[in-house]
Design an enzyme around this catalytic site. Structure first.
Site, PDB file in Angstrom:
ATOM      1  CG  LEU A 100      -1.598  -1.791  29.612  1.00 40.66           C
ATOM      2  CD1 LEU A 100      -1.578  -2.441  31.011  1.00 40.66           C
ATOM      3  CD2 LEU A 100      -0.237  -1.974  28.878  1.00 40.66           C
ATOM      4  CG  ASP A 101      -2.024  -6.264  23.532  1.00 40.64           C
ATOM      5  OD1 ASP A 101      -1.797  -7.145  24.518  1.00 40.64           O
ATOM      6  OD2 ASP A 101      -0.608  -5.882  23.308  1.00 40.64           O
ATOM      7  CE1 TYR A 102      -9.513 -10.410  26.739  1.00 40.43           C
ATOM      8  CE2 TYR A 102      -8.502 -12.035  25.510  1.00 40.43           C
ATOM      9  CZ  TYR A 102      -9.579 -11.856  26.255  1.00 40.43           C
ATOM     10  OH  TYR A 102     -10.231 -12.748  26.897  1.00 40.43           O
TER      11      TYR A 102
END
Length: 243
Positions: A100-102
């Site tokens: 999952l991106d930042y």
């Protein structure tokens, strides 16, 4: 005998895909010989080194965590940023199952079982993931249809998905929706929306296969239950045979 990448994955060193990268980069040796062949078969008792360190088979652990925003899907970061690996107390070398991106939040599986990781993230197994998404702008119905059929990202068409609009606010020009994907390419939802000029302002994964975020606050985690592991593996088997 087993393939080298499978043995590395089973030892919890990395996912099978990452193990293949390690082999290709010449970072793996068997009984003192550097191996770069993907189909190389190893026997029980042979000494396998990854970056000069012997691998040892670990007991497998499986966790689900509700990843907060502004946390990296990593076990460490050379720039000192928060990592999901910091949130789970274990002496095992666990790693995230996918990404999952930042700026995104939500369900993330973590384990030291590389084979299980491959089952969960490879698109051929069609494990469904459900996301809550908010965008700037009022989404056009035609855009929904196009995205559901699949669009090209980096020259590769996305798998069909399901989009259910849950609210449209005409006053502040905002749309909230639920999106179900069968794959998890890099920043996929954000990039899909960008194709039509929409900016994602909230992205939260609420469900991974049969696992939901119910009862898990941001930053909380728990071990996966045996029946949940069984259900996830069954979903992967069904997805593979249903192709």
């Amino acid at each position: 005998m087993d393939r080298l990448q499978k043995v590395i994955a089973q030892a919890g060193v990395a996912s099978r895909r990452k193990a293949e990268e390690l082999i290709a980069e010449g970072r793996v040796s068997v009984d003192g010989q550097v191996i770069t062949e993907m189909g190389y078969q190893v026997k029980k008792g042979q000494l396998i080194l990854v970056d000069g360190k012997a691998i040892e088979k670990e007991e497998h652990e499986y966790y689900v965590i509700n990843k907060p925003r502004k946390y990296l899907c990593s076990v460490k970061d050379d720039r000192g940023r928060n990592c999901v690996g910091d949130l789970i107390e274990t002496d095992k070398r666990i790693f995230p199952v996918g990404r999952l991106d930042y700026e995104s939040s939500g369900l993330l599986l973590m384990t030291n079982d590389g084979d299980f990781t491959n089952l969960m993230i490879h698109p051929r197994f069609h494990i469904k993931k459900t996301y809550l998404v908010t965008i700037k702008g009022v989404m056009e119905p035609e855009h929904v249809k196009v995205l559901e059929r699949g669009v090209e990202l980096d020259g590769v068409r996305t798998l069909p998905c399901k989009i259910r609009i849950t609210s449209k606010d005409m006053k502040i020009r905002q749309t909230t929706m639920e999106i179900v994907l069968q794959e998890g390419r890099n920043r996929q939802i954000r990039r899909m929306m960008e194709l039509f000029g929409y900016e994602v302002t909230l992205l939260h994964r609420k469900q991974f296969g049969v696992i939901t975020d119910s009862g898990l606050r941001a930053g909380q985690y728990r071990r996966l239950k045996p029946f949940e592991l069984k259900q996830l593996r069954e979903l992967a088997d069904q997805g593979k045979t249903g192709q």
